[in-house]
Design a protein around this motif. Sequence first.
Motif, PDB file in Angstrom:
ATOM      1  N   CYS A   1      22.203   0.906  43.307  1.00  0.00           N
ATOM      2  CA  CYS A   1      21.197   0.052  43.947  1.00  0.00           C
ATOM      3  C   CYS A   1      20.518  -0.862  42.958  1.00  0.00           C
ATOM      4  O   CYS A   1      19.744  -1.722  43.354  1.00  0.00           O
ATOM      5  N   ASP A   2      20.756  -0.619  41.667  1.00  0.00           N
ATOM      6  CA  ASP A   2      20.084  -1.418  40.675  1.00  0.00           C
ATOM      7  C   ASP A   2      18.563  -1.303  40.826  1.00  0.00           C
ATOM      8  O   ASP A   2      17.844  -2.291  40.742  1.00  0.00           O
ATOM      9  N   VAL A   3      18.102  -0.093  41.123  1.00  0.00           N
ATOM     10  CA  VAL A   3      16.649   0.087  41.186  1.00  0.00           C
ATOM     11  C   VAL A   3      16.224   1.171  40.209  1.00  0.00           C
ATOM     12  O   VAL A   3      16.974   2.099  39.917  1.00  0.00           O
TER      13      VAL A   3
ATOM     14  N   LYS B   1      12.627   3.612  39.151  1.00  0.00           N
ATOM     15  CA  LYS B   1      11.381   4.071  39.738  1.00  0.00           C
ATOM     16  C   LYS B   1      10.622   4.822  38.661  1.00  0.00           C
ATOM     17  O   LYS B   1      11.149   5.759  38.058  1.00  0.00           O
TER      18      LYS B   1
ATOM     19  N   GLU C   1       8.312  14.308  40.899  1.00  0.00           N
ATOM     20  CA  GLU C   1       8.379  13.079  41.708  1.00  0.00           C
ATOM     21  C   GLU C   1       9.790  12.475  41.625  1.00  0.00           C
ATOM     22  O   GLU C   1      10.280  11.858  42.569  1.00  0.00           O
TER      23      GLU C   1
ATOM     24  N   PHE D   1      12.117  11.592  44.752  1.00  0.00           N
ATOM     25  CA  PHE D   1      12.758  10.277  44.874  1.00  0.00           C
ATOM     26  C   PHE D   1      14.264  10.445  45.088  1.00  0.00           C
ATOM     27  O   PHE D   1      14.862   9.826  45.963  1.00  0.00           O
TER      28      PHE D   1
ATOM     29  N   ARG E   1      14.960  11.534  48.689  1.00  0.00           N
ATOM     30  CA  ARG E   1      14.803  10.450  49.665  1.00  0.00           C
ATOM     31  C   ARG E   1      15.903   9.422  49.509  1.00  0.00           C
ATOM     32  O   ARG E   1      16.487   8.945  50.480  1.00  0.00           O
ATOM     33  N   HIS E   2      16.187   9.095  48.264  1.00  0.00           N
ATOM     34  CA  HIS E   2      17.159   8.042  48.009  1.00  0.00           C
ATOM     35  C   HIS E   2      18.549   8.475  48.463  1.00  0.00           C
ATOM     36  O   HIS E   2      19.276   7.734  49.108  1.00  0.00           O
ATOM     37  N   ARG E   3      18.874   9.681  48.151  1.00  0.00           N
ATOM     38  CA  ARG E   3      20.175  10.178  48.511  1.00  0.00           C
ATOM     39  C   ARG E   3      20.354  10.254  50.032  1.00  0.00           C
ATOM     40  O   ARG E   3      21.427   9.984  50.563  1.00  0.00           O
ATOM     41  N   SER E   4      19.279  10.617  50.730  1.00  0.00           N
ATOM     42  CA  SER E   4      19.423  10.785  52.175  1.00  0.00           C
ATOM     43  C   SER E   4      19.723   9.464  52.875  1.00  0.00           C
ATOM     44  O   SER E   4      20.296   9.469  53.953  1.00  0.00           O
ATOM     45  N   ILE E   5      19.371   8.344  52.281  1.00  0.00           N
ATOM     46  CA  ILE E   5      19.690   7.084  52.957  1.00  0.00           C
ATOM     47  C   ILE E   5      20.794   6.271  52.295  1.00  0.00           C
ATOM     48  O   ILE E   5      21.247   5.289  52.859  1.00  0.00           O
ATOM     49  N   THR E   6      21.224   6.669  51.125  1.00  0.00           N
ATOM     50  CA  THR E   6      22.310   5.917  50.485  1.00  0.00           C
ATOM     51  C   THR E   6      23.501   6.798  50.127  1.00  0.00           C
ATOM     52  O   THR E   6      24.611   6.305  49.971  1.00  0.00           O
ATOM     53  N   GLY E   7      23.261   8.089  49.967  1.00  0.00           N
ATOM     54  CA  GLY E   7      24.320   8.954  49.451  1.00  0.00           C
ATOM     55  C   GLY E   7      24.438   8.864  47.927  1.00  0.00           C
ATOM     56  O   GLY E   7      25.241   9.563  47.322  1.00  0.00           O
TER      57      GLY E   7
END
Lengths: 378, 118
Positions: free
Chosen positions: B15-17, B19, B26, B30, B33-39
Motif C-alpha cells: 500500500c505504500d503506507v 503508520k 498499536e 494496525f 485492521r490493515h490485514r482484514s481489508i487488504t490481506g
Amino acid sequence: MTRWNDGTDATASVSPDITDETNALPAKYFTDPAVHEMEKEKVFSRYWVYAGHANAIEEPGEYFTRTIGDRNVIVLRDKDREVRAFYNVCAHRGSKMVDDTPMTDPGSANGIRCPYHLWTYDLDGTLRSTPRSFETAGMNPDLEDEDVPKLDREDNGLMEIHLDSIGPLLFVNFDADPMPLEEQAGTLKEELESFPLEEYELARRYVSEVECNWKTFSGNYSECDHCQANHQDWIKGISLAESELVVDDHYWVLHYTHDEGVEAAESLIEGEARFYYFWPNFTLNMYGNADGYGTYIIDPIDEGRFQLIADYYFKDSELSEEEQEFVKLSRKLQEEDFELVERQYQGMKSGALAQGQLGPNEHTVHRLHRLAQEAYEA
Amino acid sequence: MSQRERRSFVVCEACDVSKEVDDPNEAVAFYRRHRSITGHDVAWGWADFDGLESSSEDDLASVIAGLEDRFEDGVPLGIVSAAMADAGRTIGETLEAIRSLRMDGELYEPRDDHIRVT
Ligand code: FES
Ligand SMILES: [Fe+2]
C-alpha cells in the motif's frame, strides 16, 4: 456564527439554510466517543452503506467480508448468481464463521461452514447439515434419539441483510425495514448506471489510517476551497472557475474541467472530473484525465481515527505507466489532505471551539452536517 | 523530518503506507485492521521502545524468554514482533508463530495481547 467554549456552553442547530445563517455541526459531534457509539446505530445501521464491488465475486460461491461498525458481513454470490449478504454469525451459538476476507482477495466456497461445531449452510443461507451430535441424543439420558427435533433448514439459516446495488456497486442496510436504495440515492443511481462501471477492473487498493474523525475528512473531500493553497500540482490542470457543484438529498457532486482530458471514446467521461459523495461514507471519483474511476470508503475506527480505503478501477488491472503515475499523484493528494484534516482535528480536539461556521460556498459541507444532525435526531 | 524518522513506525509495502506508533501493541492493532481489508502483511520500519533490545536470536521462544523480566505482566505482542523484526520477520509472521506456540502450550496470555512462556 462561531461559538467558543467560553463557559456559556451554547451551541445551535446546523442552520437550515446556509444563505442566512451558517452554523456548522457542533464540535462535540466530531470529538465525543459517545457520538461514535451512537453513529454505529443512527448512521451506519439506518442508511445504505457501501459493501464492495460485484466484479470481485463473479463466480457462484465467491465471497468477501466487510466490517461496518461492529458488524461483520459476508457478501457472496449464490448458485443462482444473485449477490447476497449475511451476518457472519452462526445460527447455532453465534460464532463468527468466516475469517476476514477482503474483496481484493476473495474466497470461494460451495457453502459456509462454521468451524466451531461444523454447522454448514448453503449459499442461500439455509442450514444444509449438522453433525450427528445434533441429530442423536446419546449424551442426554432424558431424550430418545427419535425424539430429537429435526432442525428446519430455513428457520435455522443465517440472518440475511438487505442488499441492493447501483451498477456493480453493492450496498447493504442493517435496518429491518430500510428506505429503498433508490430513495437514498435519488438521481445518483441513474446517473452512475449510465456509465459502464462494471467494465473496469479493480487495479489497486490503498488503505491508510488517519488521525481525525471520519466526518472531518468527508468535509474536506466535499469542498475545493482548500485546493488552491494545498494541492498545487493537481490544481494546475484544472479550471476551477468552470467547476460546478450539485447538491441532492443524500449526495453531492463536484464537477471540474481538465485542461487535457482523455477522449470520451475510451473514457467514462470526457475531460471532466467528477467527485461524488454519497452519504454516509462513500465516494466515487471520476477522473477527467485518466480512463478509470476510484472509490473511497471512509470508515471510522473510533471518534478520532478513520481508515481511508481507496480503490482504483481501470480498463485493465495491469496498469500502464501513465496510469501508475496517475495513481501515485492521487496518493500524493491524499497525503496532502491527511495533513490538513489531522491539523484541523488537532485544533478541534483542543476543546476551544464549540461550533464553527461554514462559508457561503460550502453547500456540500453544509449538506454533510445537516445529514449528520438529521440522523442523530431521528 | 529527522524528528519524524526517529519515531517508531510500521509499513505496508504493497500500500505504500506507513503508520507511526507510540505504543508497540498499536502496531499489532494496525496490522489486524490493515490485514482484514487488504490481506497484506505489515512490517516494522523502525522500532524504539523501552525494554526492547535487539537480539541475535531468531528463535521466538528464547526471544520472549529474554524479554520477560522486563515486562512483569507479560511481553506485549508488539514488542515481540519488533524484536523479531531484526530476524526479518513481519508482524504477521511473528503473530502466526506466537499463535502456534500458544496452541502447543508453550506460551500463555496473562492479559490480552501480552504473553509469557509457560
Ligand atoms: S457456533 Fe457455529 S456450529 Fe456451533
Ligand atoms: Fe484536498
